[in-house]
Design a protein around this motif. Structure first.
Motif, PDB file in Angstrom:
ATOM      1  N   ALA A 483       0.872  -1.276  -0.164  1.00 20.64           N
ATOM      2  CA  ALA A 483       0.075   0.183   0.082  1.00 20.64           C
ATOM      3  C   ALA A 483       0.898   1.325  -0.062  1.00 20.64           C
ATOM      4  O   ALA A 483       0.176   2.234  -0.511  1.00 20.64           O
ATOM      5  CB  ALA A 483      -0.984   0.150   1.143  1.00 20.64           C
ATOM      6  N   GLY A 506      -3.242   5.108  -1.778  1.00 22.30           N
ATOM      7  CA  GLY A 506      -2.723   4.652  -0.320  1.00 22.30           C
ATOM      8  C   GLY A 506      -2.835   5.650   0.888  1.00 22.30           C
ATOM      9  O   GLY A 506      -2.433   5.877   1.825  1.00 22.30           O
ATOM     10  N   THR A 509      -4.500   4.407   4.158  1.00 23.03           N
ATOM     11  CA  THR A 509      -3.422   3.592   4.948  1.00 23.03           C
ATOM     12  C   THR A 509      -2.662   4.606   5.701  1.00 23.03           C
ATOM     13  O   THR A 509      -2.120   4.471   6.654  1.00 23.03           O
ATOM     14  CB  THR A 509      -2.803   2.693   3.895  1.00 23.03           C
ATOM     15  OG1 THR A 509      -3.802   1.863   3.333  1.00 23.03           O
ATOM     16  CG2 THR A 509      -1.757   2.011   4.636  1.00 23.03           C
TER      17      THR A 509
END
Length: 683
Positions: A483, A506, A509
């Motif tokens: 990620a 991403g 995340t």
């Protein structure tokens, strides 16, 4: 609807909505049962499994409950063995009994009588089974005798209790000679006790759940057709329509007079709280509280040739695990659908076999459009469907929506905050300016993504510092997915940083890592020089869907809970509300009575009252009208200047963010890049 406010009972095979509810509730119950069996000392958690089963029994037919029991029981048996299976069955019994009794308006006496009958049936079944299975009977006798002997030994160690211990063993040996009565009586007593305890606990939980108004529910009655009535939702004519939600002191919408003509693309605009979602509900079949809605036939919500609705959050509409399965989910038997053609039309060509869990936000929305088109709707309602996707996905989705009325015999009602999306429609109804108005000047403007800026030098120590952060999901498995890759940057006190990138780049995340909710697989994320994962709560995070972050029923309860002080400290609640520009009178208001902008501010009020070292905002402008968005950004910019608040914003929308976020970082494929690689590449 019935007199009790429940959907009318149906006969025949399970409908798609019933099957979907049974699947979800079965999974919840099975998960609870597995945890209760597998985790040591967690048996008490099995009581939580009664809640989904109770809701099923209250809202749907007994057949739905049985389906969920079978599905959940099989899952629990495969993972946790017979213990898991019996836990699911027990949850289904308690939940089913409670739900059915409450649905019928009965009380404890009914539960007691039903428990006696169930206990007698259970006890008789045990006696018959032990009579036939003699080896099992002897094994059970030895086990129970060992338990009684052990208990007696413990009692005998207590001074002056040796006689009681001997009497216990003697009386049990006599009772065992009359084992049919012993096990029958034990079955009746145990089942009755469990039923009454379950009723006492679960009925109170359900009472609280029923007290939460589901004001935005699509009416199930809209799916019911009277004899000889055809499905024909357009043209729709609203004449002096008003709508007021239960217990509200003012109308949510009205007076409104408007039409939806066959084959037209109609845009609905307006500020948060102007009634756009309420209008969607009425177009989908909910009856107004005043005025009238005229249609040539039935709404036909979800039926072939009827009305289809696409929601703001596509995850709530995707039910199939495979793209092709989701397109045809819920269609009547025998319906013929050209799945490849539909997927090609919405830009998902060749993705029929893809797992829906791996789709981006924009792809999920286009899949929802394909599933809606599979029903060949005469009326398609799209409710702010672009607010949660990046600009690339937004452009692709609008390319699909804007041509639907030319390619299909249907009307499209598109609810939106964006000016360019409203411009693509044949006609606009602005609820803020009045029915049929064309006052469309106060809408969300789209703008190009800002160029990524270099990290400025600072003499002071950073608040947040990321050093070579990388993250991989499913590490060490065949499903491992990277990620983030080698992310390094600093955020000093009082900084405002915008992070943008396409869906799947991403961003979320990274937000979870910065908030300390996820530990990176490589590198360090530091807050004041120490790992942020060891200081959870020091960095506050506001999620995309504000409603999902509000856990209490009332504003003051929510703020006090989030900030960690007593709700009796009304002065602190008032101060927190004032910090985010809300009036103190909102403190006693129910959460579900707030607009989208107010919900976001209540979330911020609770977070800011905790005095966090930094604040992360994940899509803070999603679903907000132009005025609400500007007000929120002004508030945050002021807090950054006056209170030296450190802010990290993740956003697909960039208009007005210049003052709040002087710095910009661009994520692409999990890595920081200096500039967007595509024109207008917004995330």
């Amino acid at each position: 609807m019935t007199a009790t406010g429940q959907p009318p009972r149906r006969k025949g095979a399970l409908r798609p909505v019933e099957l979907a509810q049974a699947s979800v509730m079965a999974a919840l119950c099975a998960a609870t049962a597995i945890i209760a069996v597998v985790v040591p000392f967690a048996a008490g958690l099995s009581l939580l499994g009664t809640v989904p089963m109770g809701l099923l029994a209250y809202r749907y037919r007994l057949r739905v409950l049985l389906t969920a029991t079978v599905a959940g029981g099989i899952i629990a048996f495969l993972i946790a063995g017979m213990g898991g299976f019996m836990t699911v069955v027990n949850c289904a019994y308690i939940g089913g009994l409670t739900g059915i009794v409450k649905r019928r308006g009965r009380g404890t006496p009914t539960v007691f009588v039903a428990a006696l009958v169930a206990g007698a049936a259970f006890g008789a079944a045990v006696v018959v089974a032990l009579s036939v299975l003699s080896r099992l009977r002897h094994l059970l006798f030895e086990s129970v005798t060992a338990n009684v002997t052990g208990t007696a030994a413990i009692i005998a160690r207590i001074p002056n209790m040796q006689g009681v211990a001997e009497r216990l063993k003697h009386d049990f040996a006599i009772a065992l000679d009359y084992w049919p009565l012993l096990f029958f009586g034990s079955g009746v007593v145990s089942i009755t006790f469990v039923s009454l305890v379950g009723w006492w606990a679960l009925s109170r939980v359900m009472d609280r759940l029923f007290g939460i108004p589901d004001v935005h529910k699509l009416e199930a009655s809209a799916d019911a057709l009277s004899d000889g009535e055809a499905v024909a939702p357009v043209p729709t004519r609203l004449r002096d329509v008003h709508f007021r939600y239960p217990s509200a002191d003012h109308d949510a919408l009205g007076p409104l007079t408007m039409t939806v003509e066959p084959g037209e693309h109609l845009a609905i605009t307006g500020a948060n709280g102007s009634g756009k979602t309420t209008l969607m509900l009425m177009l989908a079949g909910r009856e107004p509280t005043a005025g009238r809605i005229e249609r040539p036939g039935a709404v036909g919500l979800g039926r072939i040739g009827g009305t289809a609705v696409i929601m703001q959050h596509p995850e709530s509409q995707v039910l199939g695990t495979r793209v092709a399965d989701d397109v045809v989910w819920g269609l009547p038997p025998g319906a013929v659908t050209d799945v490849p053609q539909l997927l090609e039309e919405v830009g998902l060509d060749g993705m029929a076999e893809r797992d829906t869990g791996g789709l981006s936000g924009g792809e999920l929305q286009r899949l929802a459009v394909a599933a809606a088109l599979a029903r060949e709707p005469s009326l398609l309602i799209a409710d702010e469907v672009t607010s949660m996707v990046d600009q690339q996905g937004r452009d692709a989705l609008m390319g699909v929506l804007s041509g639907l009325t030319r390619r299909h015999q249907m009307s499209l009602v598109h609810i939106t905050h964006y000016n360019d999306e409203a411009d693509a429609a044949d006609r606009t109804v602005d609820l803020t300016g009045g029915p049929g108005g064309d006052d469309n000047t106060d809408m969300v403007e789209t703008s190009e993504a800002p160029t990524a800026t270099a990290v400025p030098g600072h003499d002071t120590a950073p608040v947040l510092e990321l050093r070579g952060v990388s993250h991989e999901y499913g590490s060490g498995t065949p499903w491992a997915a990277t990620a983030l890759r080698d992310i390094s940057f600093t955020v000093n006190e009082g900084d405002g940083v915008l992070i943008h990138g396409l869906n799947g780049s991403g961003k979320s995340t990274l937000a979870w890592i910065v908030a300390g909710l996820t530990v990176p697989t490589e590198g360090d994320c530091l807050l004041d020089g120490a790992p942020v994962a060891d200081q959870v709560g020091a960095v506050a995070i506001s999620f995309q869907a504000a409603r999902l972050q509000l856990m209490r029923g009332r504003v003051d309860l929510e703020i006090a809970s989030a900030a960690g002080f007593s709700v009796r400290e009304s002065a602190r609640v008032t101060e927190a509300l004032a910090t985010v520009g809300l009036d103190a009178s909102l403190a006693k208001r129910r959460i579900d009575q707030l607009s989208g902008g107010q919900m976001r501010r209540v979330v911020l009020a609770g977070l800011l009252a905790r005095k966090p070292r930094a604040l992360i905002l994940d899509e803070p402008l999603a679903g907000l009208d132009a005025a609400s968005g500007r007000g929120l950004l002004r508030l945050l910019a002021q807090l950054r200047r006056t209170a030296n608040l450190t802010v990290v914003v993740i956003s697909h929308d960039f208009t007005g963010l210049e003052e709040l976020c002087p710095r910009t970082l661009h994520l692409e494929g999990g890595a920081l890049v200096p500039t967007p690689t595509a024109a207008g590449g917004r995330a």
